[in-house]
Scaffold this motif. Sequence first.
Motif, short mmCIF file in Angstrom:
data_model
loop_
_atom_site.label_atom_id
_atom_site.label_comp_id
_atom_site.label_asym_id
_atom_site.label_seq_id
_atom_site.Cartn_x
_atom_site.Cartn_y
_atom_site.Cartn_z
N UNK B 340 0.82 -1.22 0.00
CA UNK B 340 0.00 0.00 0.00
C UNK B 340 0.85 1.27 0.00
N UNK B 341 1.89 1.23 -0.83
CA UNK B 341 2.69 2.45 -0.93
C UNK B 341 2.78 2.87 -2.39
N UNK B 342 3.00 4.14 -2.54
CA UNK B 342 3.27 4.68 -3.87
C UNK B 342 4.77 4.84 -4.00
N UNK B 343 5.28 4.47 -5.14
CA UNK B 343 6.72 4.59 -5.34
C UNK B 343 6.96 5.56 -6.48
N UNK B 344 7.79 6.54 -6.23
CA UNK B 344 8.05 7.56 -7.25
C UNK B 344 9.53 7.61 -7.54
N UNK B 345 9.83 7.95 -8.77
CA UNK B 345 11.22 8.23 -9.12
C UNK B 345 11.27 9.62 -9.68
N UNK B 346 12.26 10.36 -9.27
CA UNK B 346 12.26 11.75 -9.71
C UNK B 346 13.67 12.30 -9.76
N UNK B 347 13.82 13.32 -10.58
CA UNK B 347 15.06 14.09 -10.61
C UNK B 347 14.85 15.32 -9.77
N UNK B 348 15.86 15.67 -8.98
CA UNK B 348 15.78 16.94 -8.29
C UNK B 348 17.19 17.48 -8.11
N UNK B 349 17.32 18.80 -7.99
CA UNK B 349 18.66 19.35 -7.75
C UNK B 349 19.19 18.83 -6.42
N UNK B 350 20.45 18.42 -6.40
CA UNK B 350 20.99 17.83 -5.17
C UNK B 350 20.88 18.80 -4.01
N UNK B 351 20.99 20.09 -4.30
CA UNK B 351 20.95 21.06 -3.23
C UNK B 351 19.56 21.21 -2.64
N UNK B 352 18.54 20.76 -3.37
CA UNK B 352 17.18 20.89 -2.85
C UNK B 352 16.77 19.68 -2.04
N UNK B 353 17.63 18.67 -1.98
CA UNK B 353 17.25 17.44 -1.29
C UNK B 353 16.84 17.68 0.16
N UNK B 354 17.62 18.45 0.94
CA UNK B 354 17.20 18.68 2.33
C UNK B 354 15.82 19.32 2.41
N UNK B 355 15.59 20.28 1.51
CA UNK B 355 14.30 20.97 1.50
C UNK B 355 13.17 19.98 1.21
N UNK B 356 13.40 19.10 0.25
CA UNK B 356 12.38 18.12 -0.11
C UNK B 356 12.14 17.16 1.06
N UNK B 357 13.24 16.78 1.69
CA UNK B 357 13.11 15.87 2.83
C UNK B 357 12.28 16.50 3.93
N UNK B 358 12.57 17.75 4.24
CA UNK B 358 11.83 18.38 5.34
C UNK B 358 10.37 18.58 4.96
N UNK B 359 10.11 18.85 3.68
CA UNK B 359 8.73 18.98 3.24
C UNK B 359 7.97 17.67 3.46
N UNK B 360 8.61 16.58 3.06
CA UNK B 360 7.99 15.27 3.24
C UNK B 360 7.70 15.01 4.72
N UNK B 361 8.68 15.36 5.52
CA UNK B 361 8.57 15.16 6.95
C UNK B 361 7.38 15.93 7.52
#
Lengths: 76, 857
Positions: B340-361
């Motif tokens: 019951x999970x969705x799996x995504x693959x995506x490109x993102x700028x490496x520098x935005x990774x922390x931002x994306x992580x905190x958004x998910x959190x």
Amino acid sequence: MATGVSIFIGLAVVVIMSLLAWFLSPKGETQTIWRSSLILAFASCYLMWAITFLAQLHPLIVPRRGDLTEHAAHEN
Amino acid sequence: MAPAQDTMFRSADMSMVQLYIANEIGREIVNALGELGQIQFRDLNSETTAFQRTFTQEIRRLDNVERQLRYFHTQMDKAGIPLRKLDLDIETLAAPSASEIDELSDRSQSLERRVASLNDSYETLKKREVELTEWRWVLREAGGFFDRAHGNVEEIRASTDDDDAPLLQDIEQNMQGQNGDGDRSFSVMNIGFVAGVIPRDRVAAFERILWRSLRGNLYMNQSEIPEPLVDPTTNEEVNKNVFVIFAHGKEIIAKIRRISESLGADLYAVDENSDLRRDQIFTVNNRLTDLGDVLRNTRQTLDAELTQIARSLAAWMVIIKKEKAVYQTLNLLSYDHARKTLIAEAWCPSNSLPLIKSTLHDVNNRAGLSVPSIINEIRTNKTPPTYQKTNRFTEGFQTIINAYGTCKYQEVNPGLPTIVTFPFLFAVMFGDLGHGFLMVVAAAAMIHWEQKLKKVRDELFGMAFYGRYIMLMMGIFSMYTGLVYNDVFSKSLSIFPSAWEWDLPENWHPNMTVTASLKDNYRYPFGIDWMWHGTENALLFSNSYKMKLSILMGWAHMTYSLCLSYINGRHFKTPIDIWGVFVPGMIFFQSIFGYLVFSIILKWSIDWYAIEVSPPGLLNMLIYMFLSPGTIDGEALYRGQATVQVILVLLAVIQVPILLFLKPFYLRWEHNKAHAQGYRGIGETSRVSALDGDGDEDTLGDRSSIASEGVAIITQDLGGGEEHEEFEFSEVMIHQVIHTIEFCLNCVSHTASYLRLWALSLAHQQLSVVLWNMTLGNGLAKTGALGVAMIVITFYMWFFLTIAVLVVMEGTSAMLHSLRLHWVEAMSKHFMGDGIPFEPFSFKQMLEDDDQAADLQ
């Protein structure tokens, strides 16, 4: 006053300005843009000036005109 | 590995990430990522059609809601109710919850029904009203006919019963007897009539058909309705006529009815009795006023309803559009039924990774879910997309580059130097302090009122507005080059004392041709000496100067661009590109055109009069350098010139085979060496995501095995080997031959191409001189009252022509030439440009690209 040496004085001035631009550019994301743009701009402007100056350093032709007025003839 | 800060110098570091999202919060997470606009999802279901994907139902439902909202919009347009615009810069719409979306959908459903029913009843009522109006006109006009017709009964009778004279007399007597009571006479005479209205443009056809089919057995009366009637279905105004047709016999009347109905006439019952008619008019009028009231009420309700909708329609539209984009994105994800999970693959700028992580959190916390969302960086040998981060200032410049091609991932971005070189080369062609100033003023105004002007939707203005920062830079550099050229609206400035003095002979008088001589040890310090202005040989001087200026500028620009290919070679760790392409190319270019530049400067710095030698022509020198190496045509520029030139020619010639063969043979040697040591090309298996599953026979089994191991990376057969091409010597060789020929020929043609700087700047300067002389120059020549008037008139002419022709037209042309110099002359020296643009999933971008959404703002 202004003779051939000026080219090198000008060059020195532009180099100093470029160094200043390198070190004084605001930090952060736009630093590269500041540095590159300022230094390129200085270099381009210097080239333009230096070429113009050199072209008049030892001119091969002299100005010639036939419609000189009394006033213009003694002005320089 | 902390990635370095992203700069404009090269495209941002990209990471391929894998996201595991709990199914329950998939929508919220994608929503949050859409607001962030930093991530580009890969399609993991490329083999399923749009109809088979998971969230097709939702998208269809949202499509329906969108249609309903559009329906409201058209209704509002029809009713002339303005839409309250939405300023997305100020109002941020909070991400709606799923129940809010449901609510919105239900609400728009019921609203649609309500608006539609109101609309229907309004239209029905309107139709009724038109009918009643027509009937009233018929009654009114027909009354007139009847009154006139009664007077003519005798004639009608006479014409119908012509051959029966005695009867005529009989009736005649009868008629005289009941003169006051003529109403009964028609029925007595068996004369029937048909009354109605018909569109005015059909009257002629109607008459003709009636006449022919009844063989003239009718009496037709008609009159025009003075006011146009509105057809409620089409909302068009139609002019109509009222007609009354009298005829003899039931069949004929029936026939007339049929004909008139088939021609689109509306028939109305009219009583021939004038009293009854009066009653009819009275009732019709009553019903009309009643109907008018009802109509007004309906209209008011409808308008109120629409006004209510108009207040929030824009926000709804935006919400629905976002929601739809979210589901479209969710459709790209792969759904793991087991977990019951969705799996995504995506490109993102490496520098935005922390931002994306905190958004998910954050989203996870808000939802209060125990299952965390996982973001996982994966390694892949797929080419990452090219992402050039821009801001307001750099956007325009980067667009210039992107219009030509997308940079290869992480190659030197020519957009960075373009910020200066593009406006500067423009300015070399456009150089005029005054014109540059006008341009700066226009650009500064656009920048100052940026927020207001952003809303203007005009294509031409939009283009100028988009390039406002380019315009600003172009203006600033044009002012500088204008100062160097000493041109202000074709006039000159005398800031410094001139280096020249006029040699005035004893017998000097005005209008005598004189020449000037140089002062000792002084040269005009900045720009062109103003003494040249207006001299007979000014053009001779400025041509020589500007031609050499263009060559020098072109050489500098091309050398600079060529150096960028060195940086590329170093970054991509391909030394062969440095030793086999960059170095020989550079030596070739410098030994011919670098030498030309050196000669130009050397010739300038020698005082030819002092050493009493006639200066050599540089053009001939360059030509004879190749035609007859070792000999000098005319005077030498310096000692040992012949030897130097021979060496340079040899150096240039040697570079051609190096350029031609070094790289292909090196690559072949490298390939053979690797092959001999038993390595296989890595293209045969390649590391990609687990979810790309095509080629595997059992994708599901494959996936479950990954799930059990918890590993996200497998190696997978790519089949076609899309990432790594098999080494083929002939292909490399052909490519290199083309490159060599192109490079060597282009060195010549591109240098010549920079001469456009000279041509354009000459044209610009001459045009502005002509404009001055034709307009303001004439005006200033006059004196007295005429002079004042002339100055005013010619000033306006001069000013508007300056803006229209010299700034706008010449500016556009100079801009296009500068564009070409960048795209062709400079970028061909280093640009690889086979990148894939980074297209992040971003609501902001989506709303900007959507025309319909753009109208809402």
